[in-house]
Design a protein around this motif. Structure first.
Motif, PDB file in Angstrom:
ATOM      1  N   SER A  26      18.109  25.639  98.765  1.00 47.66           N
ATOM      2  CA  SER A  26      16.723  26.084  98.615  1.00 47.66           C
ATOM      3  C   SER A  26      16.003  25.380  97.468  1.00 47.66           C
ATOM      4  CB  SER A  26      16.690  27.597  98.375  1.00 47.66           C
ATOM      5  OG  SER A  26      17.405  27.910  97.190  1.00 47.66           O
ATOM      6  N   LEU A  27      16.737  24.735  96.575  1.00 48.73           N
ATOM      7  CA  LEU A  27      16.115  24.032  95.455  1.00 48.73           C
ATOM      8  C   LEU A  27      15.839  22.583  95.841  1.00 48.73           C
ATOM      9  CD1 LEU A  27      18.242  25.398  92.483  1.00 48.73           C
ATOM     10  CD2 LEU A  27      15.928  26.061  93.127  1.00 48.73           C
ATOM     11  N   TYR A  28      14.620  22.147  95.545  1.00 42.82           N
ATOM     12  CA  TYR A  28      14.205  20.825  96.013  1.00 42.82           C
ATOM     13  C   TYR A  28      13.184  20.253  95.038  1.00 42.82           C
ATOM     14  CZ  TYR A  28      12.375  17.310  99.270  1.00 42.82           C
ATOM     15  OH  TYR A  28      11.996  16.137  99.867  1.00 42.82           O
ATOM     16  N   PHE A  29      13.346  18.977  94.662  1.00 43.83           N
ATOM     17  CA  PHE A  29      12.388  18.296  93.809  1.00 43.83           C
ATOM     18  C   PHE A  29      12.228  16.869  94.299  1.00 43.83           C
ATOM     19  CE2 PHE A  29      11.588  15.405  90.239  1.00 43.83           C
ATOM     20  CZ  PHE A  29      10.394  15.927  89.769  1.00 43.83           C
ATOM     21  N   ARG A  30      10.988  16.437  94.463  1.00 44.77           N
ATOM     22  CA  ARG A  30      10.707  15.056  94.874  1.00 44.77           C
ATOM     23  C   ARG A  30       9.485  14.562  94.117  1.00 44.77           C
ATOM     24  NH1 ARG A  30      10.247  13.357 101.081  1.00 44.77           N
ATOM     25  NH2 ARG A  30      12.494  13.177 100.787  1.00 44.77           N
ATOM     26  N   GLU A  31       9.579  13.313  93.648  1.00 41.34           N
ATOM     27  CA  GLU A  31       8.452  12.692  92.964  1.00 41.34           C
ATOM     28  C   GLU A  31       8.456  11.198  93.269  1.00 41.34           C
ATOM     29  OE1 GLU A  31       6.843  12.011  88.419  1.00 41.34           O
ATOM     30  OE2 GLU A  31       7.851  13.904  88.907  1.00 41.34           O
ATOM     31  N   LYS A  32       7.269  10.658  93.481  1.00 37.19           N
ATOM     32  CA  LYS A  32       7.094   9.229  93.747  1.00 37.19           C
ATOM     33  C   LYS A  32       6.288   8.629  92.601  1.00 37.19           C
ATOM     34  CE  LYS A  32       6.353   8.079  98.001  1.00 37.19           C
ATOM     35  NZ  LYS A  32       5.706   7.850  99.310  1.00 37.19           N
ATOM     36  N   ASN A  33       6.825   7.572  91.989  1.00 34.34           N
ATOM     37  CA  ASN A  33       6.170   6.961  90.831  1.00 34.34           C
ATOM     38  C   ASN A  33       6.003   5.463  91.018  1.00 34.34           C
ATOM     39  OD1 ASN A  33       5.637   9.140  89.203  1.00 34.34           O
ATOM     40  ND2 ASN A  33       7.470   8.940  87.941  1.00 34.34           N
ATOM     41  N   ASP A  34       4.950   4.930  90.416  1.00 33.52           N
ATOM     42  CA  ASP A  34       4.754   3.487  90.339  1.00 33.52           C
ATOM     43  C   ASP A  34       5.512   2.946  89.132  1.00 33.52           C
ATOM     44  OD1 ASP A  34       3.004   3.551  92.524  1.00 33.52           O
ATOM     45  OD2 ASP A  34       1.282   3.950  91.232  1.00 33.52           O
ATOM     46  N   HIS A  35       6.169   1.800  89.308  1.00 30.73           N
ATOM     47  CA  HIS A  35       6.860   1.119  88.215  1.00 30.73           C
ATOM     48  C   HIS A  35       6.272  -0.285  88.067  1.00 30.73           C
ATOM     49  CE1 HIS A  35      10.738   3.580  87.670  1.00 30.73           C
ATOM     50  NE2 HIS A  35      10.030   4.247  88.558  1.00 30.73           N
ATOM     51  N   VAL A  36       6.050  -0.726  86.844  1.00 29.98           N
ATOM     52  CA  VAL A  36       5.581  -2.082  86.557  1.00 29.98           C
ATOM     53  C   VAL A  36       6.556  -2.709  85.569  1.00 29.98           C
ATOM     54  CG1 VAL A  36       3.706  -3.520  85.700  1.00 29.98           C
ATOM     55  CG2 VAL A  36       3.186  -1.403  86.933  1.00 29.98           C
TER      56      VAL A  36
ATOM     57  N   GLY B 111       9.489  14.452  86.414  1.00 29.26           N
ATOM     58  CA  GLY B 111       9.700  15.830  86.000  1.00 29.26           C
ATOM     59  C   GLY B 111       8.644  16.766  86.521  1.00 29.26           C
ATOM     60  N   GLY B 112       8.960  18.045  86.505  1.00 31.38           N
ATOM     61  CA  GLY B 112       8.047  19.082  86.950  1.00 31.38           C
ATOM     62  C   GLY B 112       8.800  20.274  87.487  1.00 31.38           C
ATOM     63  N   ALA B 113       8.071  21.171  88.117  1.00 32.04           N
ATOM     64  CA  ALA B 113       8.645  22.419  88.598  1.00 32.04           C
ATOM     65  C   ALA B 113       9.570  22.190  89.780  1.00 32.04           C
ATOM     66  CB  ALA B 113       7.545  23.394  88.970  1.00 32.04           C
ATOM     67  N   VAL B 114      10.714  22.892  89.762  1.00 26.25           N
ATOM     68  CA  VAL B 114      11.636  22.925  90.891  1.00 26.25           C
ATOM     69  C   VAL B 114      11.480  24.246  91.631  1.00 26.25           C
ATOM     70  CG1 VAL B 114      14.066  22.874  91.584  1.00 26.25           C
ATOM     71  CG2 VAL B 114      13.254  21.392  89.742  1.00 26.25           C
ATOM     72  N   ALA B 115      11.427  25.331  90.890  1.00 27.96           N
ATOM     73  CA  ALA B 115      11.191  26.676  91.404  1.00 27.96           C
ATOM     74  C   ALA B 115      10.598  27.486  90.269  1.00 27.96           C
ATOM     75  CB  ALA B 115      12.494  27.294  91.914  1.00 27.96           C
ATOM     76  N   THR B 116      10.274  28.736  90.527  1.00 34.64           N
ATOM     77  CA  THR B 116       9.678  29.572  89.497  1.00 34.64           C
ATOM     78  C   THR B 116      10.592  29.645  88.273  1.00 34.64           C
ATOM     79  OG1 THR B 116       8.574  30.899  91.183  1.00 34.64           O
ATOM     80  CG2 THR B 116       8.751  31.852  88.975  1.00 34.64           C
ATOM     81  N   GLY B 117      10.089  29.194  87.128  1.00 34.60           N
ATOM     82  CA  GLY B 117      10.863  29.237  85.901  1.00 34.60           C
ATOM     83  C   GLY B 117      11.913  28.151  85.779  1.00 34.60           C
ATOM     84  N   ILE B 118      11.985  27.237  86.741  1.00 38.15           N
ATOM     85  CA  ILE B 118      13.000  26.180  86.727  1.00 38.15           C
ATOM     86  C   ILE B 118      12.298  24.825  86.822  1.00 38.15           C
ATOM     87  CG2 ILE B 118      15.027  25.210  87.871  1.00 38.15           C
ATOM     88  CD1 ILE B 118      15.592  27.966  89.006  1.00 38.15           C
ATOM     89  N   ALA B 119      12.714  23.866  85.979  1.00 43.39           N
ATOM     90  CA  ALA B 119      12.082  22.546  85.964  1.00 43.39           C
ATOM     91  C   ALA B 119      13.139  21.457  85.895  1.00 43.39           C
ATOM     92  CB  ALA B 119      11.126  22.421  84.786  1.00 43.39           C
ATOM     93  N   ALA B 120      12.743  20.273  86.330  1.00 42.67           N
ATOM     94  CA  ALA B 120      13.572  19.076  86.216  1.00 42.67           C
ATOM     95  C   ALA B 120      12.860  18.091  85.293  1.00 42.67           C
ATOM     96  CB  ALA B 120      13.813  18.442  87.573  1.00 42.67           C
TER      97      ALA B 120
END
Length: 451
Positions: free
Chosen positions: A165-175, A208-217
């Motif tokens: 049930s825990l899920y985190f996804r982020e897409k970032n630009d790299h230079v 980084g950011g929220a994974v679930a309520t009160g939980i972050a990566a």
């Protein structure tokens, strides 16, 4: 490649008497050596294999998706396929050029059972696309060209962490940067076949950011890749690109605007931030900028001028928002553009438009009486603009306006001290008015290497 045949067969039998004809010999045709010059524009495709690593460093406050150590190195690999376009300029056996490439990739890596508290958690890294802009310098020997290249690399990297049930996804630009070597062979009449190795360092970015309520990566990822590519290009030859010639006219040898140039620029920038998930914290940014540029111009039909340019600038473009308790500051620390230019020359004046890719780094700082948060992210977007230049001998003086949309990026992670975490998106747009001074090296007559 243009072949010129000169034949000489002297037939005077019908003009002289039979006795004279008996003494005459037939000359063999004399054929000039075929010639090849690397000067000119080209476009083509490339494909191959890439492999490398995505080095992960996790914030110590992570309570989920946290490895037993502070991080781990993840192997990544896969195929890639893309396009290249460039221009070469040959002087003797030396060949100097500018090239831009873009590729779509399936380079990725996936690891599981890395996190002690969540033994079934999976971590995946994917490079969606990869682009470069590089000067090239080579040595030609007949139809062979051995070259090196180095310059700017940029791409988009996607990170996914999951465990039920825990899920985190982020897409970032790299230079980052790239360096490589290659070998090309000129096939008749206009085709170029080659192989190439490149090392690409896309630098590190924070995810980084929220994974679930009160939980972050909160983690940092540094991506490096090596690629081995096969290349096939079509060189447009001395006559230039047939489509360009049809639209703009034939290439103009010795035209006032032909050649490589480099220079400096400076001026003023202003714009705005569009912040999502951060309340009504949008704010204006402005400040001075200073930088440099390099490019190549080719003149067609006496008046049309086509070119490509790389520009890099830094400065003090910033702004902030405060609600009396929390202050949020945005600073554009540096930015660059890779653009195509099309202009119309009237005597020593050139009026032009330009458009292409933009990239830059934005630093976000958040302060309140109990904690602070800082993160720098690289953005990749687009730009469009125009300008006027005046040619004074080899010097070019000009003014230019640009609109730059650097797109949005996600900022998030734990504050310092780690009593809370934050997550928001920032979309940056900037306008610039610049004064430019360039030195143009001219366009010598093409040098032909025979083989």
């Amino acid at each position: 490649m243009k072949r010129i045949a000169i034949g000489g067969l002297l037939c005077v039998v019908g003009l002289a008497g039979p006795a004279a004809a008996a003494d005459l010999r037939t000359k063999a045709p004399v054929v000039s050596a075929p010639a090849w010059s690397w000067s000119g524009g080209y476009a083509g495709i490339h494909g191959g294999y890439g492999w490398g690593s995505a080095d992960q460093t996790f914030h110590p406050a992570n309570t989920v998706f946290a490895p037993s150590g502070s991080g781990f190195d993840q192997d990544i690999d896969g195929g890639l396929f893309g396009l290249q376009i460039g221009y070469n300029w040959q002087i003797g056996n030396l060949v100097f050029g500018l090239e831009t490439t873009t590729a779509w990739t399936s380079i990725e890596g996936k690891d599981a059972s890395l996190f002690g508290a969540f033994p079934d958690a999976a971590y995946k890294t994917e490079i969606d696309n990869l682009s470069t802009f590089t000067p090239r310098l080579g040595i030609a020997s007949g139809p062979w060209l051995l070259y090196g290249k180095a310059g700017i690399a940029y791409g988009e990297v996607k990170t996914t962490l999951s465990d039920g049930s825990l899920y985190f996804r982020e897409k970032n630009d790299h230079v980052g940067w790239t360096a490589g070597v290659g070998l090309e062979y000129a096939l008749a009449p206009n085709w170029i076949l080659g192989v190439e190795y490149n090392y690409v360092d896309l630098g590190d970015q924070r995810y980084g950011g929220a994974v679930a309520t009160g939980i972050a990566a909160d983690l940092k990822q540094d991506v490096t890749v090596s690629t081995v590519l096969g290349r096939l290009s079509y060189k447009f030859g001395a006559g230039g690109n047939p489509l360009t010639a049809a639209l703009l006219g034939p290439q103009t040898p010795g035209g006032n605007w032909n050649g490589f140039y480099l220079g400096v620029l400076g001026g003023y920038a202003w714009g705005e931030t569009d912040l999502a998930d951060a309340g009504s914290a949008d704010h204006d940014i402005d400040g001075g900028v200073f930088g440099g540029h390099l490019g190549f111009l080719t003149q067609f039909g006496n008046n049309w001028v086509l070119g490509t340019e790389l520009a890099i600038s830094g400065g003090d473009v910033k702004g902030n928002f405060s609600d009396g308790f929390t202050t949020l500051e945005s600073k554009l620390t540096w930015f660059g553009t890779v653009t195509a230019r099309l202009g119309y020359a009237i005597g020593p004046w050139l009026v032009y438009g330009k458009g292409g890719t933009a990239f830059g780094e934005v630093k976000q700082s958040l302060f309140d009486p109990v904690a602070s948060f800082q993160q720098s992210e690289q953005h990749i977007g687009w730009t469009i603009g125009g300008g006027v230049e005046y040619a004074w001998g080899n010097w070019l003086v000009g003014v230019e306006y640009n609109y730059i949309d650097l797109g949005d990026q996600t900022y998030g992670g734990f504050a310092t001290p780690d009593i809370y975490y934050t997550s928001f998106k920032n979309d940056i747009t900037v306008s610039t008015v610049l004064a430019r001074l360039s030195y143009k090296f001219g366009a010598p007559e093409p040098v032909v290497a025979k083989y």
